[in-house]
Design a protein around this motif. Sequence first.
Motif, PDB file in Angstrom:
ATOM      1  N   GLU A 106       0.825  -1.036   0.036  1.00 23.05           N
ATOM      2  CA  GLU A 106      -0.059  -0.124  -0.220  1.00 23.05           C
ATOM      3  C   GLU A 106       0.885   0.908  -0.282  1.00 23.05           C
ATOM      4  O   GLU A 106      -0.015   1.889  -0.718  1.00 23.05           O
ATOM      5  N   ALA A 107       1.685   1.193   0.633  1.00 17.52           N
ATOM      6  CA  ALA A 107       3.209   2.416   0.874  1.00 17.52           C
ATOM      7  C   ALA A 107       3.366   2.425  -1.097  1.00 17.52           C
ATOM      8  O   ALA A 107       3.416   2.159  -1.677  1.00 17.52           O
ATOM      9  N   ASP A 108       3.472   4.119  -1.111  1.00 20.43           N
ATOM     10  CA  ASP A 108       3.841   4.520  -2.276  1.00 20.43           C
ATOM     11  C   ASP A 108       5.720   4.165  -2.563  1.00 20.43           C
ATOM     12  O   ASP A 108       6.157   5.139  -2.521  1.00 20.43           O
ATOM     13  N   ASN A 109       6.489   3.008  -2.743  1.00 18.40           N
ATOM     14  CA  ASN A 109       7.284   2.431  -2.325  1.00 18.40           C
ATOM     15  C   ASN A 109       7.786   2.146  -3.945  1.00 18.40           C
ATOM     16  O   ASN A 109       9.638   1.613  -4.446  1.00 18.40           O
ATOM     17  N   GLY A 110       7.002   1.496  -5.053  1.00 14.26           N
ATOM     18  CA  GLY A 110       8.261   1.181  -6.009  1.00 14.26           C
ATOM     19  C   GLY A 110       7.752   0.228  -6.851  1.00 14.26           C
ATOM     20  O   GLY A 110       8.432  -0.653  -7.346  1.00 14.26           O
ATOM     21  N   TYR A 111       7.387  -0.844  -5.084  1.00 10.03           N
ATOM     22  CA  TYR A 111       7.468  -2.269  -5.341  1.00 10.03           C
ATOM     23  C   TYR A 111       6.579  -2.789  -4.531  1.00 10.03           C
ATOM     24  O   TYR A 111       5.722  -2.285  -4.237  1.00 10.03           O
ATOM     25  N   ARG A 112       6.534  -4.257  -5.226  1.00 10.46           N
ATOM     26  CA  ARG A 112       5.171  -4.681  -4.763  1.00 10.46           C
ATOM     27  C   ARG A 112       5.433  -6.026  -4.194  1.00 10.46           C
ATOM     28  O   ARG A 112       6.256  -7.006  -4.951  1.00 10.46           O
ATOM     29  N   ILE A 113       5.635  -6.858  -3.186  1.00 12.06           N
ATOM     30  CA  ILE A 113       5.249  -8.193  -3.157  1.00 12.06           C
ATOM     31  C   ILE A 113       4.090  -9.225  -3.413  1.00 12.06           C
ATOM     32  O   ILE A 113       3.301  -9.079  -3.486  1.00 12.06           O
ATOM     33  N   VAL A 114       4.649  -9.866  -3.810  1.00 13.03           N
ATOM     34  CA  VAL A 114       3.797 -11.024  -3.965  1.00 13.03           C
ATOM     35  C   VAL A 114       4.490 -12.891  -4.045  1.00 13.03           C
ATOM     36  O   VAL A 114       5.155 -12.694  -3.290  1.00 13.03           O
ATOM     37  N   THR A 115       3.513 -13.296  -3.452  1.00 15.04           N
ATOM     38  CA  THR A 115       4.275 -14.670  -3.069  1.00 15.04           C
ATOM     39  C   THR A 115       4.057 -16.089  -4.357  1.00 15.04           C
ATOM     40  O   THR A 115       3.069 -15.986  -4.605  1.00 15.04           O
ATOM     41  N   LYS A 116       4.860 -17.033  -4.255  1.00 17.88           N
ATOM     42  CA  LYS A 116       4.484 -18.386  -4.823  1.00 17.88           C
ATOM     43  C   LYS A 116       4.481 -19.258  -4.199  1.00 17.88           C
ATOM     44  O   LYS A 116       5.563 -19.399  -3.590  1.00 17.88           O
ATOM     45  N   ARG A 117       3.780 -19.977  -4.334  1.00 20.10           N
ATOM     46  CA  ARG A 117       3.285 -20.895  -2.929  1.00 20.10           C
ATOM     47  C   ARG A 117       4.555 -22.353  -3.558  1.00 20.10           C
ATOM     48  O   ARG A 117       3.955 -22.809  -5.134  1.00 20.10           O
ATOM     49  N   TYR A 118       4.602 -23.024  -2.664  1.00 17.16           N
ATOM     50  CA  TYR A 118       5.174 -24.371  -2.941  1.00 17.16           C
ATOM     51  C   TYR A 118       4.368 -25.076  -1.611  1.00 17.16           C
ATOM     52  O   TYR A 118       5.242 -25.282  -1.017  1.00 17.16           O
ATOM     53  N   ASP A 119       3.557 -25.336  -1.964  1.00 16.50           N
ATOM     54  CA  ASP A 119       2.805 -26.214  -0.819  1.00 16.50           C
ATOM     55  C   ASP A 119       2.105 -27.414  -0.646  1.00 16.50           C
ATOM     56  O   ASP A 119       1.223 -28.165  -1.450  1.00 16.50           O
ATOM     57  N   PRO A 120       2.494 -28.217   0.225  1.00 15.81           N
ATOM     58  CA  PRO A 120       2.128 -29.769   0.295  1.00 15.81           C
ATOM     59  C   PRO A 120       1.157 -29.805   0.745  1.00 15.81           C
ATOM     60  O   PRO A 120       1.133 -31.146   1.156  1.00 15.81           O
ATOM     61  N   THR A 121       0.547 -28.655   1.214  1.00 12.37           N
ATOM     62  CA  THR A 121      -0.966 -29.035   1.862  1.00 12.37           C
ATOM     63  C   THR A 121      -2.184 -29.314   1.307  1.00 12.37           C
ATOM     64  O   THR A 121      -2.058 -28.787   0.400  1.00 12.37           O
ATOM     65  N   VAL A 122      -3.009 -30.058   2.244  1.00 10.48           N
ATOM     66  CA  VAL A 122      -3.974 -29.701   1.515  1.00 10.48           C
ATOM     67  C   VAL A 122      -5.407 -29.445   2.399  1.00 10.48           C
ATOM     68  O   VAL A 122      -5.161 -29.932   3.900  1.00 10.48           O
ATOM     69  N   ASN A 123      -6.420 -29.308   1.725  1.00  9.37           N
ATOM     70  CA  ASN A 123      -7.613 -28.912   3.000  1.00  9.37           C
ATOM     71  C   ASN A 123      -8.121 -30.074   3.124  1.00  9.37           C
ATOM     72  O   ASN A 123      -8.370 -31.466   2.526  1.00  9.37           O
ATOM     73  N   VAL A 124      -8.753 -30.110   4.851  1.00 14.64           N
ATOM     74  CA  VAL A 124      -8.865 -31.290   5.782  1.00 14.64           C
ATOM     75  C   VAL A 124     -10.542 -30.384   6.604  1.00 14.64           C
ATOM     76  O   VAL A 124      -9.616 -29.640   7.143  1.00 14.64           O
ATOM     77  N   ASN A 125     -11.342 -31.296   7.232  1.00 15.20           N
ATOM     78  CA  ASN A 125     -12.134 -30.727   8.328  1.00 15.20           C
ATOM     79  C   ASN A 125     -11.666 -32.000  10.022  1.00 15.20           C
ATOM     80  O   ASN A 125     -11.276 -32.744   9.123  1.00 15.20           O
ATOM     81  N   ASN A 126     -11.418 -30.764  11.142  1.00 18.41           N
ATOM     82  CA  ASN A 126     -11.429 -30.937  12.303  1.00 18.41           C
ATOM     83  C   ASN A 126     -11.981 -32.015  13.058  1.00 18.41           C
ATOM     84  O   ASN A 126     -13.502 -31.587  12.213  1.00 18.41           O
TER      85      ASN A 126
END
Length: 497
Positions: A82-102
């Motif tokens: 949100e800051a006017d700093n000329g940069y922007r962060i994105v994330t690239k996921r390496y995700d071994p998890t799956v959705n389950v219900n507890n």
Amino acid sequence: MKRNFIIACISAITLTAVSCNEVKQTDIQPENNNSSISGTVQENSTPDDNATDDDNEEVVITMASNGYPEGELRKAIERFNEADNGYRIVTKRYDPTVNVNNENGESIRVIENEEDAIMEDFKLIQDAINKDDIDIFPSFAFFSSAKLEILKKMGAFVDLYSFMENDPEVNTSTLNQHILSLNEIDGKLYSMPVSYFGSTLIGESKYVGDKENWTVDEFISHWEQMPEGSTVNGSINSENIYYDVLRENLESFVDYENLKVNFDCPEFKKILEFCNRFESNGNNKGTYIYDAPSMVSFTDIADFNYAKLFGEHGNEKLKFTTPPYTMVGYPSSDGNGAFFQSGFSYSISAKSSPEKQKGAWEFIREFYTEEFQINYAVGEKIVEWDGSEHYSSEMYGFCINNNAFDNIAERTVAGEFHNDTYSIEGNVYTNHLVTQEEVDKLKKYLDSINRWETTLDRQLWNIIEKEVMAYFAGEKFLDDTVDMIQNRASIWISEQY
């Protein structure tokens, strides 16, 4: 179990964190929520997941992640974007998890297959080696943080000291130099922890004396002087004692920097032989005995309330007392067996352009500022079931920022984080708070720790475990077991580079 009991007794500051094996679902998700698909770029402030440097004329900084950003990290990304700093962060996921219900019907993310996690680590390493599209590597992006050591050895990261030279707020003067030095490789800092904690064995001083940090021979000698019917961390079988005394310290026998393992050293052999003195429980954990004298227990020193271990604390009305303890480290050749580990750390890619490296530093530097570290360590005030107020934070361990470290220490002694009295069913009890003298002893002990260890790679752990359990079952002799562990572990580590 014994360690958890001790931690509860000393009223440690409540900390919350997301574990590797159970990750709560958040509302920051890509539209295609297929967790089996790796490499999804998920950006926090705009819907265009695969934004490029040309979009909005901002430089896109990509951070690897094994899940969706949450908590303070999510807030930091939002502030930065949100800051006017000329940069922007994105994330690239390496995700071994799956959705389950507890059991409560809540959606959570879990790792169901260890091989999936190992494969995600492999993909991340290959991308780090062969591509230049990841700029920030947090340790939590990996299933096994030992993989960071592989990338350090390969020269994948830039020296973070180069950014500190012109940073008036985050530099070697404002950060803990002892912790920084333990993370160096040939004088360069390729990864920097946001926080840290110590790991050690402790024993009641009435049993183990006042000498801190033992050699292997001292450990065995103290055991032989214990009263009849004593335990090691509440246990009397070989498997539990191996888990609590030796497996907790397996990292000390692996040298990632020089591509060596040292399982054939006399210390490893002696400790393994000591574990085998006790009866095997069929390669399973046995029961814990809490009403017998215990020589040592293992614990993580994660905040200043652990300073209570140096004194006697309790509650007369509840007839509850914790005795003074001595921190004896893990048995080692030189008596320096205690070690530090990181809550998590950050690295910046050496393959990124200078502009992206600059933007990456501008993002991660906030995590090391005094203001962020204090807020991160303290967290939010919550009210417990007994009506007392506590603070709950996401940080596990001590602040690396010097001023933040001192600030938290002073406020702990002042009783800000725990009430000196509390009530249960209308009865008021006194809670003995940590003293300045005890905090000073803890600081001195932390300064004496001179090892930094990374979490052992799970594949290497499995190699060791298989051979050790065969030894406890009487299927192998000691020398054959040690030789097999050394040979298999040597082959494994050579294949990683």
